[in-house]
Design an enzyme around this catalytic site. Structure first.
Site, PDB file in Angstrom:
ATOM      1  N   TYR A 134     -22.237  89.589  -4.116  1.00 19.31           N
ATOM      2  CA  TYR A 134     -23.030  90.391  -5.048  1.00 19.31           C
ATOM      3  C   TYR A 134     -23.137  89.664  -6.385  1.00 19.31           C
ATOM      4  O   TYR A 134     -22.292  88.847  -6.745  1.00 19.31           O
ATOM      5  CB  TYR A 134     -22.379  91.762  -5.276  1.00 19.31           C
ATOM      6  CG  TYR A 134     -22.437  92.663  -4.080  1.00 19.31           C
ATOM      7  CD1 TYR A 134     -23.600  93.356  -3.773  1.00 19.31           C
ATOM      8  CD2 TYR A 134     -21.340  92.821  -3.243  1.00 19.31           C
ATOM      9  CE1 TYR A 134     -23.663  94.182  -2.672  1.00 19.31           C
ATOM     10  CE2 TYR A 134     -21.396  93.647  -2.127  1.00 19.31           C
ATOM     11  CZ  TYR A 134     -22.566  94.331  -1.860  1.00 19.31           C
ATOM     12  OH  TYR A 134     -22.622  95.150  -0.765  1.00 19.31           O
TER      13      TYR A 134
ATOM     14  N   SER B 197     -27.488  96.156   3.873  1.00 15.25           N
ATOM     15  CA  SER B 197     -28.445  95.107   4.214  1.00 15.25           C
ATOM     16  C   SER B 197     -29.598  95.644   5.056  1.00 15.25           C
ATOM     17  O   SER B 197     -30.763  95.352   4.794  1.00 15.25           O
ATOM     18  CB  SER B 197     -27.749  93.964   4.966  1.00 15.25           C
ATOM     19  OG  SER B 197     -26.875  93.294   4.092  1.00 15.25           O
TER      20      SER B 197
ATOM     21  N   GLN C  29     -21.438  91.916   9.818  1.00 21.55           N
ATOM     22  CA  GLN C  29     -22.870  91.879   9.467  1.00 21.55           C
ATOM     23  C   GLN C  29     -23.679  92.946  10.199  1.00 21.55           C
ATOM     24  O   GLN C  29     -24.557  93.575   9.626  1.00 21.55           O
ATOM     25  CB  GLN C  29     -23.451  90.497   9.777  1.00 21.55           C
ATOM     26  CG  GLN C  29     -23.230  89.506   8.650  1.00 21.55           C
ATOM     27  CD  GLN C  29     -23.799  88.122   8.976  1.00 21.55           C
ATOM     28  OE1 GLN C  29     -23.995  87.777  10.122  1.00 21.55           O
ATOM     29  NE2 GLN C  29     -24.052  87.349   7.951  1.00 21.55           N
TER      30      GLN C  29
ATOM     31  N   ASP D   6     -23.522  96.415   8.519  1.00 25.58           N
ATOM     32  CA  ASP D   6     -23.812  96.455   7.083  1.00 25.58           C
ATOM     33  C   ASP D   6     -25.051  97.308   6.794  1.00 25.58           C
ATOM     34  O   ASP D   6     -26.182  96.835   6.876  1.00 25.58           O
ATOM     35  CB  ASP D   6     -24.000  95.009   6.586  1.00 25.58           C
ATOM     36  CG  ASP D   6     -24.183  94.917   5.086  1.00 25.58           C
ATOM     37  OD1 ASP D   6     -24.341  95.964   4.436  1.00 25.58           O
ATOM     38  OD2 ASP D   6     -24.178  93.787   4.559  1.00 25.58           O
TER      39      ASP D   6
END
Length: 375
Positions: free
Chosen positions: A231, A134, A128, A131
């Site tokens: 997604y 994001s 995360q 990423d």
């Protein structure tokens, strides 16, 4: 003793790209790991970072920063000719747009480079903090609402004055990924009445948790719309028709619409038709966050405000570049988090594991090796 790893930070050359792939904060951290960092002159200018700030934390600032580099950091994929002088097998770490820039990826392979596409980072818990999609989408969702508010000729919040009441703007967010959630939160903070929709039924609770109203097709069962890695995927015809009917009736009452729908490696899905635009009130604003991938909105043009049926349609081809200082800070941290997570102290360089390495690696040993490109 082995030579220290050399990391090069490129000045971006793509038109309109203001971001930079390393900040003084991350350069300092790379040096603390034992790397030597060379920053190309002027690399941070667009993000309000001077060469002197890089020098102050120990970076070499020079024109030929890539010479002898083991790892090259970029925001967008560099042109292969900008990489002459790098070490054999050097890593190129950037957002490489592999589906649209396939010829460039093939060229990286022929040069013996190991190209690592940050946008192929798997959506797993331990990745995360790496990423980039994001971190950049978060800022895009915010900026889309701010720009729409700027173009909208009225106020967002309800205001009660002695001269009468100004009613709140109605904002509708289509697509509730990272960008959509931030768009909802921003529109709410500005005082709009917010509603949102998505093809993934699991997003309904997220919409409600931000104080917005979910707009969902209730009568067509068994369609989740959740693809690999969280997604969205494409829908059945029956669902698409029901969704279009519901959205058409809802969109006619909206003042601001933000569209955020993207499917990796495919053109953006069409969400708003010309007929739906015509049903909106004159003076309304649509911001198409997917304009660079072909657009969610019929007639949207990258980096232009188009007026159709009295409605302003706008979209930036590179929205994060409109907030360069913050988007660079987040992107640079993503890259540092990625490389430092795999840092091998004995070897003095990162050594990737299979799960993440195989996901992001596009080329190695003169060949294209990524399954998503070979499939």
């Amino acid at each position: 003793m082995t030579e220290p790893l050399r990391i090069a930070v490129l000045k971006e050359r793509a038109s309109g790209e203001t971001r930079v792939s390393a900040t003084p904060e991350t350069v300092k951290k790379f040096i603390a790991l034992g790397a030597v960092v060379a920053v190309e002159k002027g690399a941070g200018e667009g993000a309000s970072i001077s060469d002197a700030e890089y020098e102050a934390v120990g970076a070499e600032v020079k024109s030929g920063a890539v010479t002898g580099a083991d790892v090259v950091l970029g925001v967008q994929g560099p042109e292969p000719k900008a990489l002459s002088g790098v070490r054999a097998g050097a890593w190129v770490v950037a957002t490489l747009d592999p589906f649209r820039e396939r010829a460039r990826i093939d060229e990286y392979a022929s040069l013996g480079l190991e190209a690592l596409a940050m946008e192929f980072m798997p959506r797993i818990t331990r990745a995360q903090s790496m990423d980039v999609l994001s971190s950049q989408s978060n800022l895009s969702g915010y900026k889309a609402v701010i720009e729409a508010a700027n173009l909208y000729g009225r106020a967002f919040p309800m205001m009660m004055t002695a001269a009468g009441t100004v009613s709140a703007a109605k904002a509708f967010v289509m697509g509730v990924g990272v960008a959509g959630l931030q768009a909802i939160a921003t529109a709410r903070r500005l005082g709009a009445q917010v509603s949102a929709t998505d093809v993934r039924s699991a997003t309904k609770e997220q919409i409600q948790s931000l104080g917005a109203k979910p707009i969902f097709v209730e009568n067509v069962a068994g369609i989740e719309g959740e693809g690999a890695g969280g997604y969205a995927t494409e829908m059945s015809e029956e669902y698409q028709k029901a969704q279009a009917d519901l959205v058409s009736s809802h969109i006619a009452k909206q003042d601001i619409v933000i569209t955020t729908a993207l499917i990796p490696g495919r053109p953006a899905p069409r969400l708003i038709s010309d007929a739906q635009i015509a049903s909106m009130k004159p003076g309304s604003v649509i911001f198409d966050l997917a304009v660079a991938q072909g657009g969610n909105v019929e007639g949207s043009v990258p980096d232009q405000v188009v007026v159709k049926h009295g409605v302003k349609i706008v979209g930036y081809s590179n929205t994060p570049a409109k907030l360069p200082a913050d988007s660079s800070a987040l992107y640079a941290r993503n890259l540092y988090n990625f490389l430092s997570a795999f840092w091998d102290k004995e070897k003095g360089r990162p050594v990737l594991d299979e799960e993440i390495g195989d996901a992001v690696r596009l080329t190695k040993d003169g060949k294209v090796v990524n399954e998503r490109l070979l499939g």
